[in-house]
Design a protein around this motif. Structure first.
Motif, PDB file in Angstrom:
ATOM      1  N   ASP A 104      24.183  16.613  -0.337  1.00 29.24           N
ATOM      2  CA  ASP A 104      23.523  16.414  -1.146  1.00 29.24           C
ATOM      3  C   ASP A 104      23.019  17.321  -2.382  1.00 29.24           C
ATOM      4  OD1 ASP A 104      20.342  14.522  -2.299  1.00 29.24           O
ATOM      5  OD2 ASP A 104      19.762  16.689  -1.532  1.00 29.24           O
ATOM      6  N   PHE A 105      23.249  16.198  -2.953  1.00 31.82           N
ATOM      7  CA  PHE A 105      23.244  17.597  -4.461  1.00 31.82           C
ATOM      8  C   PHE A 105      22.261  17.805  -5.112  1.00 31.82           C
ATOM      9  CE2 PHE A 105      26.790  14.635  -5.147  1.00 31.82           C
ATOM     10  CZ  PHE A 105      28.060  15.787  -5.484  1.00 31.82           C
ATOM     11  N   ILE A 107      19.612  18.360  -8.233  1.00 30.11           N
ATOM     12  CA  ILE A 107      18.611  17.687  -9.052  1.00 30.11           C
ATOM     13  C   ILE A 107      19.335  18.419 -10.705  1.00 30.11           C
ATOM     14  CG2 ILE A 107      15.811  18.298  -9.263  1.00 30.11           C
ATOM     15  CD1 ILE A 107      15.795  15.266  -9.418  1.00 30.11           C
ATOM     16  N   ASN A 108      19.294  19.353 -10.361  1.00 31.51           N
ATOM     17  CA  ASN A 108      19.871  19.864 -11.829  1.00 31.51           C
ATOM     18  C   ASN A 108      21.318  20.124 -11.330  1.00 31.51           C
ATOM     19  OD1 ASN A 108      21.060  21.751  -9.445  1.00 31.51           O
ATOM     20  ND2 ASN A 108      19.430  23.384 -10.639  1.00 31.51           N
ATOM     21  N   GLY A 109      21.962  19.847 -10.847  1.00 34.11           N
ATOM     22  CA  GLY A 109      23.550  18.999 -10.935  1.00 34.11           C
ATOM     23  C   GLY A 109      24.273  20.662 -10.577  1.00 34.11           C
ATOM     24  N   LYS A 110      23.159  21.251 -10.307  1.00 31.16           N
ATOM     25  CA  LYS A 110      24.377  22.907 -10.138  1.00 31.16           C
ATOM     26  C   LYS A 110      25.180  22.710  -8.853  1.00 31.16           C
ATOM     27  CE  LYS A 110      21.366  25.981 -13.269  1.00 31.16           C
ATOM     28  NZ  LYS A 110      21.190  26.852 -13.919  1.00 31.16           N
ATOM     29  N   TYR A 111      24.478  22.283  -7.598  1.00 30.33           N
ATOM     30  CA  TYR A 111      24.874  23.095  -6.305  1.00 30.33           C
ATOM     31  C   TYR A 111      25.482  21.296  -4.809  1.00 30.33           C
ATOM     32  CZ  TYR A 111      23.013  26.902  -7.436  1.00 30.33           C
ATOM     33  OH  TYR A 111      22.775  28.763  -8.653  1.00 30.33           O
ATOM     34  N   LEU A 112      26.026  21.587  -4.549  1.00 30.55           N
ATOM     35  CA  LEU A 112      26.212  20.464  -3.270  1.00 30.55           C
ATOM     36  C   LEU A 112      25.760  21.061  -1.886  1.00 30.55           C
ATOM     37  CD1 LEU A 112      26.882  17.846  -2.575  1.00 30.55           C
ATOM     38  CD2 LEU A 112      29.709  18.826  -2.191  1.00 30.55           C
ATOM     39  N   ALA A 113      25.055  20.806  -1.115  1.00 24.09           N
ATOM     40  CA  ALA A 113      24.418  20.496   0.462  1.00 24.09           C
ATOM     41  C   ALA A 113      25.733  20.095   0.981  1.00 24.09           C
ATOM     42  CB  ALA A 113      22.984  21.200   0.115  1.00 24.09           C
ATOM     43  N   SER A 114      25.597  20.625   2.235  1.00 26.50           N
ATOM     44  CA  SER A 114      26.805  19.572   3.516  1.00 26.50           C
ATOM     45  C   SER A 114      26.195  20.233   3.995  1.00 26.50           C
ATOM     46  CB  SER A 114      28.293  20.331   3.049  1.00 26.50           C
ATOM     47  OG  SER A 114      28.164  21.415   3.143  1.00 26.50           O
ATOM     48  N   ARG A 122      25.603  24.206   4.152  1.00 32.88           N
ATOM     49  CA  ARG A 122      26.292  25.423   3.755  1.00 32.88           C
ATOM     50  C   ARG A 122      26.170  24.662   1.894  1.00 32.88           C
ATOM     51  NH1 ARG A 122      30.564  27.920   5.117  1.00 32.88           N
ATOM     52  NH2 ARG A 122      31.644  27.821   7.625  1.00 32.88           N
ATOM     53  N   LEU A 123      26.126  25.967   1.002  1.00 29.45           N
ATOM     54  CA  LEU A 123      25.584  25.264  -0.329  1.00 29.45           C
ATOM     55  C   LEU A 123      27.079  25.906  -1.389  1.00 29.45           C
ATOM     56  CD1 LEU A 123      22.701  27.128  -1.320  1.00 29.45           C
ATOM     57  CD2 LEU A 123      22.927  24.813  -0.086  1.00 29.45           C
ATOM     58  N   TRP A 124      27.527  24.734  -2.205  1.00 26.35           N
ATOM     59  CA  TRP A 124      28.922  24.793  -2.718  1.00 26.35           C
ATOM     60  C   TRP A 124      28.422  24.445  -3.959  1.00 26.35           C
ATOM     61  CZ3 TRP A 124      33.368  24.955  -0.039  1.00 26.35           C
ATOM     62  CH2 TRP A 124      32.558  23.975   1.846  1.00 26.35           C
ATOM     63  N   SER A 125      28.569  25.132  -5.390  1.00 29.13           N
ATOM     64  CA  SER A 125      28.420  25.081  -6.855  1.00 29.13           C
ATOM     65  C   SER A 125      29.211  23.963  -7.047  1.00 29.13           C
ATOM     66  CB  SER A 125      29.150  26.631  -7.227  1.00 29.13           C
ATOM     67  OG  SER A 125      29.494  26.918  -8.807  1.00 29.13           O
ATOM     68  N   ALA A 385      27.537   9.667  -2.583  1.00 27.90           N
ATOM     69  CA  ALA A 385      27.036  10.383  -3.620  1.00 27.90           C
ATOM     70  C   ALA A 385      27.357  10.784  -4.372  1.00 27.90           C
ATOM     71  CB  ALA A 385      25.885  11.584  -2.818  1.00 27.90           C
ATOM     72  N   PHE A 386      26.242  10.180  -6.145  1.00 27.99           N
ATOM     73  CA  PHE A 386      27.109  10.985  -7.414  1.00 27.99           C
ATOM     74  C   PHE A 386      25.993  11.981  -7.605  1.00 27.99           C
ATOM     75  CE2 PHE A 386      27.828   6.262  -7.461  1.00 27.99           C
ATOM     76  CZ  PHE A 386      29.690   6.138  -8.291  1.00 27.99           C
ATOM     77  N   ASP A 387      27.366  12.759  -7.932  1.00 33.16           N
ATOM     78  CA  ASP A 387      26.128  14.179  -8.830  1.00 33.16           C
ATOM     79  C   ASP A 387      25.463  13.103  -9.821  1.00 33.16           C
ATOM     80  OD1 ASP A 387      27.677  16.121 -11.808  1.00 33.16           O
ATOM     81  OD2 ASP A 387      28.497  14.024 -10.600  1.00 33.16           O
ATOM     82  N   PRO A 388      24.547  14.636 -10.145  1.00 36.16           N
ATOM     83  CA  PRO A 388      23.604  14.166 -11.406  1.00 36.16           C
ATOM     84  C   PRO A 388      23.663  13.578 -12.449  1.00 36.16           C
ATOM     85  CG  PRO A 388      22.572  15.739  -9.872  1.00 36.16           C
ATOM     86  CD  PRO A 388      23.731  15.150  -9.611  1.00 36.16           C
TER      87      PRO A 388
END
Length: 455
Positions: A104-105, A107-114, A122-125, A385-388
């Motif tokens: 999931d991205f 909503i501010n477009g800064k992070y991706l969670a998996s 995990r959180l990715w930048s 999923a697309f990023d914001p």
């Protein structure tokens, strides 16, 4: 002294009988020796024949297996992370050690969670997608593993569903004393159903916030953020295929065996108190079960994909309080091979459909399929999923995350801006701004495709 005749005869008979007995025993011993030797020879021969048969079978089996593999398209063994390559592949994120189940991205477009079966989240930048190395922040899921993950609207926390616990766990993001980022587990919701959770969601608007859990049967629970159930919905789909909270935080929607998507509004009063969950609208038009749906970032557009071999784009910016129905904007077809996933970009200009390890990307302005990818993962794609920002398209289906450039979205944006420029020919300022944006977008597209930028 004379010996009687009968004694003399018996004395002569004793040596003879001893010789006969001795010869008989020797013959028996010799016969036993011959039989044992023959048995040993026979057993050795049998063993040798058995070994030869096993060797023949061992030689034949790999040949037969290789022949069988060559006949099937999907009978391929697991491959490494470098097996998938494509000009539009921006990055492959590799830190998970087991199958990734969801992403999931923020909503501010800064992070991706998996989240994955390796018992970690995990959180990715997102800004690191352009780099060669992709660092992440790891959080552990104690005694369980997460099956779904969803960011909170403020991007400071996320929720997960648990495989064994079959409930919701809240994780918070923050920083350690040394300034390093960290993920810490918080509240666990109580278990309220024996059915598996198929998705979770977080909704927040001006008046209130809520959590959604959807189950494999026809049940949806609406919770407050402290783990108390506010309402229970029966979708009447016969079974739920998918359910989600809209990005605007006002709606909960579901699809299933029936050929429609049902949308409810979660209502709070001005004081923040929960009031009700009421039916808002329905997306009707498919002829068979709806597999999946996706909202754009402001919930003005919704995309659906169905067993009938079509995808549809809807205008959901309607006055549902006045019983206004959503408008069908476009119906497209896709290669229907079975249950499929769909993702709509933030601006609704592009959408992606995934089935097994294949992926198609469509331009919603023209309805055309512009990109297709095969063997994206070694297992069926679990999430797309697309990023914001609409720059990237993320997928997962094994222990890696694939990040693809969304060139279809860039082309659709150019087409969209060109159409707007034709409609607003009287405004010189608007025309100049659109020309500048079109040029910038074309340069981004050229950079991705390795073409010469326009001046």
């Amino acid at each position: 002294m004379s010996v009687p005749n009968d004694q003399a005869e018996s004395g002569e008979a004793q040596p003879i009988s001893m010789v006969v007995v001795t010869m008989s025993l020797g013959a028996v011993i010799l016969l036993l020796m011959l039989m044992c030797g023959l048995g040993r020879v026979t057993s050795k021969d049998d063993q040798q024949e058995g070994k030869e048969e096993e060797e023949k079978k061992t030689k034949k089996e790999p040949q037969q297996q290789s022949k069988k593999k060559s006949h099937g398209k999907n009978q391929r063994g697991p491959r490494g992370p470098k097996s998938f390559s494509h000009p539009l592949l921006a990055a492959t994120l590799k830190e998970h050690s087991d199958n990734i189940l969801d992403l999931d991205f923020s909503i501010n477009g800064k992070y991706l969670a998996s989240c994955a079966e390796d018992r970690t989240v995990r959180l990715w930048s997102v800004k690191d997608f352009k780099e060669k190395e992709h660092k992440c922040v790891r959080g552990n899921v104690e005694y369980d593993h997460a099956t779904r993950v969803k960011f909170s609207p403020d991007c400071k926390a996320f929720i997960t569903s648990l495989a064994i616990g079959n409930t919701v766990r809240v994780f918070k993001t923050g920083k350690k004393d040394d300034g390093a980022a960290q993920i810490s587990a918080g509240l666990d919701f109580p278990k309220k159903s024996s059915q598996d959770i198929i998705n979770v969601g977080l909704g927040s608007n001006a008046n209130g916030s809520f959590v959604m859990t959807a189950y494999r049967d026809t049940t949806i629970h609406i919770w407050d953020t402290k783990g108390e159930i506010l309402a229970t919905l029966d979708t009447h789909h016969m079974n739920n295929n998918y359910a989600a909270v809209s990005p605007c935080g006002r709606f909960v929607a579901s699809c299933g065996f029936t050929p429609d998507v049902k949308v409810w509004a979660v209502v709070f009063n001005k004081g923040g108190e929960f009031v009700e969950v009421k039916r808002a609208m329905e997306l009707k038009g498919h002829k068979a079960s709806v597999y999946y749906f996706s909202f754009n970032i402001d919930t003005t557009r919704t995309a659906t994909v169905s067993k009938d071999g079509t995808w549809k784009l809807w205008d959901t910016e309607v006055e549902y309080n006045k019983n206004q129905d959503p408008y069908l904007l476009y119906t497209g077809s896709y290669t229907h091979l079975g249950p499929s996933l769909i993702a709509l970009s933030a601006d609704a200009n592009s959408l992606a459909i995934a089935h097994s390890n294949r992926l198609w990307v469509f331009n919603t302005k023209s309805g055309e399929e512009e990109e297709s990818f095969e063997d994206v993962h070694t297992q069926p794609i679990a999430k797309v999923a697309f990023d914001p920002s609409g720059r990237y398209l993320a997928t997962t289906g094994d222990r890696h995350l694939r990040i693809l450039h969304n060139v279809t979205g860039l082309r659709a944006n150019i087409l969209d801006m060109e159409t707007k420029m034709k409609k607003h020919t009287t405004s010189k300022a608007l025309k100049e701004r659109l020309e500048h944006q079109i040029q910038e977008t074309r340069n981004k597209l050229a950079e991705i495709l390795g073409e010469t930028k326009e001046e």
